[in-house]
Scaffold this motif. Structure first.
Motif, PDB file in Angstrom:
ATOM      1  N   ILE A  24     -11.027  10.459  -5.571  1.00  0.00           N
ATOM      2  CA  ILE A  24     -11.067   9.584  -4.400  1.00  0.00           C
ATOM      3  C   ILE A  24     -11.670  10.394  -3.269  1.00  0.00           C
ATOM      4  O   ILE A  24     -11.171  11.471  -2.932  1.00  0.00           O
ATOM      5  CB  ILE A  24      -9.652   9.118  -4.003  1.00  0.00           C
ATOM      6  N   LEU A  25     -12.745   9.896  -2.693  1.00  0.00           N
ATOM      7  CA  LEU A  25     -13.405  10.559  -1.573  1.00  0.00           C
ATOM      8  C   LEU A  25     -13.125   9.745  -0.318  1.00  0.00           C
ATOM      9  O   LEU A  25     -13.139   8.514  -0.351  1.00  0.00           O
ATOM     10  CB  LEU A  25     -14.910  10.665  -1.826  1.00  0.00           C
ATOM     11  N   THR A  26     -12.860  10.417   0.783  1.00  0.00           N
ATOM     12  CA  THR A  26     -12.447   9.708   1.987  1.00  0.00           C
ATOM     13  C   THR A  26     -13.427   9.955   3.129  1.00  0.00           C
ATOM     14  O   THR A  26     -13.892  11.075   3.326  1.00  0.00           O
ATOM     15  CB  THR A  26     -11.029  10.139   2.409  1.00  0.00           C
ATOM     16  N   VAL A  27     -13.713   8.894   3.880  1.00  0.00           N
ATOM     17  CA  VAL A  27     -14.662   8.991   4.993  1.00  0.00           C
ATOM     18  C   VAL A  27     -14.154   8.200   6.201  1.00  0.00           C
ATOM     19  O   VAL A  27     -14.775   7.228   6.642  1.00  0.00           O
ATOM     20  CB  VAL A  27     -16.072   8.492   4.595  1.00  0.00           C
ATOM     21  N   PRO A  28     -13.009   8.568   6.771  1.00  0.00           N
ATOM     22  CA  PRO A  28     -12.597   7.924   8.016  1.00  0.00           C
ATOM     23  C   PRO A  28     -13.653   8.174   9.089  1.00  0.00           C
ATOM     24  O   PRO A  28     -14.223   9.261   9.157  1.00  0.00           O
ATOM     25  CB  PRO A  28     -11.278   8.614   8.348  1.00  0.00           C
ATOM     26  N   ALA A  29     -13.931   7.167   9.918  1.00  0.00           N
ATOM     27  CA  ALA A  29     -15.104   7.285  10.788  1.00  0.00           C
ATOM     28  C   ALA A  29     -14.946   6.528  12.090  1.00  0.00           C
ATOM     29  O   ALA A  29     -14.099   5.647  12.246  1.00  0.00           O
ATOM     30  CB  ALA A  29     -16.343   6.787  10.047  1.00  0.00           C
ATOM     31  N   ALA A  30     -15.830   6.908  13.027  1.00  0.00           N
ATOM     32  CA  ALA A  30     -16.062   6.144  14.259  1.00  0.00           C
ATOM     33  C   ALA A  30     -17.580   6.024  14.390  1.00  0.00           C
ATOM     34  O   ALA A  30     -18.171   6.518  15.352  1.00  0.00           O
ATOM     35  CB  ALA A  30     -15.437   6.834  15.465  1.00  0.00           C
ATOM     36  N   PHE A  31     -18.202   5.393  13.418  1.00  0.00           N
ATOM     37  CA  PHE A  31     -19.660   5.263  13.379  1.00  0.00           C
ATOM     38  C   PHE A  31     -20.153   4.443  14.570  1.00  0.00           C
ATOM     39  O   PHE A  31     -19.554   3.422  14.909  1.00  0.00           O
ATOM     40  CB  PHE A  31     -20.077   4.540  12.083  1.00  0.00           C
ATOM     41  N   THR A  32     -21.235   4.881  15.184  1.00  0.00           N
ATOM     42  CA  THR A  32     -21.823   4.079  16.246  1.00  0.00           C
ATOM     43  C   THR A  32     -22.364   2.780  15.666  1.00  0.00           C
ATOM     44  O   THR A  32     -22.699   2.699  14.474  1.00  0.00           O
ATOM     45  CB  THR A  32     -22.979   4.818  16.938  1.00  0.00           C
ATOM     46  N   ALA A  56       0.835  -1.202   0.000  1.00  0.00           N
ATOM     47  CA  ALA A  56       0.000   0.000   0.000  1.00  0.00           C
ATOM     48  C   ALA A  56       0.870   1.252   0.000  1.00  0.00           C
ATOM     49  O   ALA A  56       1.815   1.364   0.790  1.00  0.00           O
ATOM     50  CB  ALA A  56      -0.924   0.014   1.213  1.00  0.00           C
ATOM     51  N   THR A  57       0.547   2.186  -0.881  1.00  0.00           N
ATOM     52  CA  THR A  57       1.280   3.460  -0.945  1.00  0.00           C
ATOM     53  C   THR A  57       0.430   4.637  -0.482  1.00  0.00           C
ATOM     54  O   THR A  57       0.948   5.736  -0.300  1.00  0.00           O
ATOM     55  CB  THR A  57       1.791   3.720  -2.368  1.00  0.00           C
ATOM     56  N   TYR A  58      -0.875   4.419  -0.330  1.00  0.00           N
ATOM     57  CA  TYR A  58      -1.768   5.375   0.351  1.00  0.00           C
ATOM     58  C   TYR A  58      -2.430   4.603   1.478  1.00  0.00           C
ATOM     59  O   TYR A  58      -3.074   3.560   1.251  1.00  0.00           O
ATOM     60  CB  TYR A  58      -2.830   5.954  -0.589  1.00  0.00           C
ATOM     61  N   ILE A  59      -2.279   5.087   2.696  1.00  0.00           N
ATOM     62  CA  ILE A  59      -2.809   4.389   3.864  1.00  0.00           C
ATOM     63  C   ILE A  59      -3.607   5.379   4.696  1.00  0.00           C
ATOM     64  O   ILE A  59      -3.127   6.471   5.007  1.00  0.00           O
ATOM     65  CB  ILE A  59      -1.681   3.762   4.704  1.00  0.00           C
ATOM     66  N   GLN A  60      -4.813   4.985   5.068  1.00  0.00           N
ATOM     67  CA  GLN A  60      -5.728   5.846   5.835  1.00  0.00           C
ATOM     68  C   GLN A  60      -6.071   5.182   7.164  1.00  0.00           C
ATOM     69  O   GLN A  60      -6.337   3.978   7.216  1.00  0.00           O
ATOM     70  CB  GLN A  60      -7.016   6.064   5.026  1.00  0.00           C
ATOM     71  N   THR A  61      -6.061   5.977   8.238  1.00  0.00           N
ATOM     72  CA  THR A  61      -6.487   5.499   9.558  1.00  0.00           C
ATOM     73  C   THR A  61      -7.867   6.067   9.882  1.00  0.00           C
ATOM     74  O   THR A  61      -8.361   6.950   9.181  1.00  0.00           O
ATOM     75  CB  THR A  61      -5.472   5.913  10.643  1.00  0.00           C
ATOM     76  N   PRO A  62      -8.524   5.616  10.950  1.00  0.00           N
ATOM     77  CA  PRO A  62      -9.898   6.054  11.228  1.00  0.00           C
ATOM     78  C   PRO A  62      -9.986   7.433  11.878  1.00  0.00           C
ATOM     79  O   PRO A  62      -8.982   8.041  12.278  1.00  0.00           O
ATOM     80  CB  PRO A  62     -10.423   4.989  12.216  1.00  0.00           C
ATOM     81  N   GLU A  63     -11.212   7.881  12.023  1.00  0.00           N
ATOM     82  CA  GLU A  63     -11.507   9.054  12.850  1.00  0.00           C
ATOM     83  C   GLU A  63     -11.040   8.783  14.280  1.00  0.00           C
ATOM     84  O   GLU A  63     -11.124   7.661  14.778  1.00  0.00           O
ATOM     85  CB  GLU A  63     -13.009   9.327  12.847  1.00  0.00           C
ATOM     86  N   MET A  64     -10.543   9.815  14.938  1.00  0.00           N
ATOM     87  CA  MET A  64     -10.091   9.733  16.324  1.00  0.00           C
ATOM     88  C   MET A  64      -9.076   8.612  16.544  1.00  0.00           C
ATOM     89  O   MET A  64      -9.152   7.835  17.492  1.00  0.00           O
ATOM     90  CB  MET A  64     -11.289   9.577  17.273  1.00  0.00           C
TER      91      MET A  64
END
Length: 284
Positions: free
Chosen positions: A174-182, A35-43
């Motif tokens: 590319i649209l990004t939505v890192p989250a902490a969804f309930t 992976a050359t683009y890596i995304q982590t979550p909200e908070m």
């Protein structure tokens, strides 16, 4: 251009140092898979419902351990690293729910502050008031990267399609939505919202999520996901625990989807005529 993307799923606790160590381990795992683009979550940095305890570990950008860890990892691994968000102390005693994007050199490319505050009253007494502590952002953001243009959002932003449309019109592929969804809202809406944002904008959606029961007692939905411009789920994680979700992204698929259904081009301006309420009328 094609590249491999990763969405990191976490179950962040209350200790930023432990969470930073988890980030380092999981990001290295994703990079080892190419992976050359890596995304982590909200908070990413910590999830803490106790506001007093939260402020005890809160830092500004210069002193935040997640920011420094991410900068070092991006440089060490030669990747674009997107911290989905972490809590950052800002002026006025409030907090920013802030995303960070780092270049392979370790340079900070940009930040994005969550615009829409999660102020809701759900079933079973679950209630949230983000606006009581957080300062909302006011600026959408699109970053031009070597592999494509990246649009930013965080969690609750996903329910506001105008944000994603404005980014798509600005060229975001590319649209990004890192989250902490309930768990409650995630079970009902998570996948359908992500797929809808992908379909209506002809764009990839990458959404790294928190998943599991956290130290502060909350429960998040997980199911980190990567969706293609036709709405197909390319990869998805389970509902609990950490993990790495990987998918090959071919940016040419964006032009192909938008060529088949050019709704971004076909949109028209219109006026709205609100007809007066006729509920009281009685038939003759």
């Amino acid at each position: 251009m094609a590249f491999k993307a990763a969405a990191i799923q976490m179950c962040s606790g209350v200790d930023p140092e432990k969470n930073a160590a988890d980030v380092a381990r999981l990001v290295r795992e994703a990079a080892a898979h190419g992976a050359t683009y890596i995304q982590t979550p909200e908070m990413t940095g910590f999830l803490q419902r106790d506001r007093k305890a939260m402020r005890a570990v809160l830092r500004d950008e210069a002193g935040d351990i997640i920011v420094s860890t991410a900068r070092s990892l991006a440089s060490e691994l030669g990747i674009h690293l997107h911290i989905g968000s972490t809590a950052i102390a800002v002026d006025g005693g409030k907090i920013a729910n802030r995303a960070f994007l780092f270049a392979p050199s370790g340079r900070q490319i940009c930040t994005y502050d969550k615009i829409h505050m999660f102020d809701v009253d759900l079933d079973n007494g679950e209630s949230w008031r983000e606006s009581s502590a957080y300062e909302p952002g006011s600026e959408a953001r699109v970053a031009g990267l070597p592999f494509g243009k990246l649009g930013f959002a965080i969690c609750y932003d996903v329910r506001f399609p105008q944000l994603f449309r404005s980014e798509a019109l600005a060229g975001a592929e590319i649209l990004t939505v890192p989250a902490a969804f309930t768990r409650q809202t995630g079970e009902a809406h998570w996948e359908i919202l992500l797929r809808a944002r992908a379909i209506e904008n002809g764009a990839f959606v990458i959404a790294a999520a928190q998943g599991g029961v956290h130290e502060d007692g909350r429960e998040t939905f997980g199911h980190s996901m990567i969706v293609d411009p036709w709405g197909k789920v390319l990869a998805s994680a389970g509902g609990t625990g950490e993990g790495v979700v990987l998918a090959d992204i071919d940016i040419a698929a964006v032009a192909a989807a938008r060529g088949k259904i050019p709704n971004l081009k076909n949109a028209r301006e219109f006026s709205l005529d609100a007809v007066p309420d006729a509920a009281g009328e009685v038939a003759a």
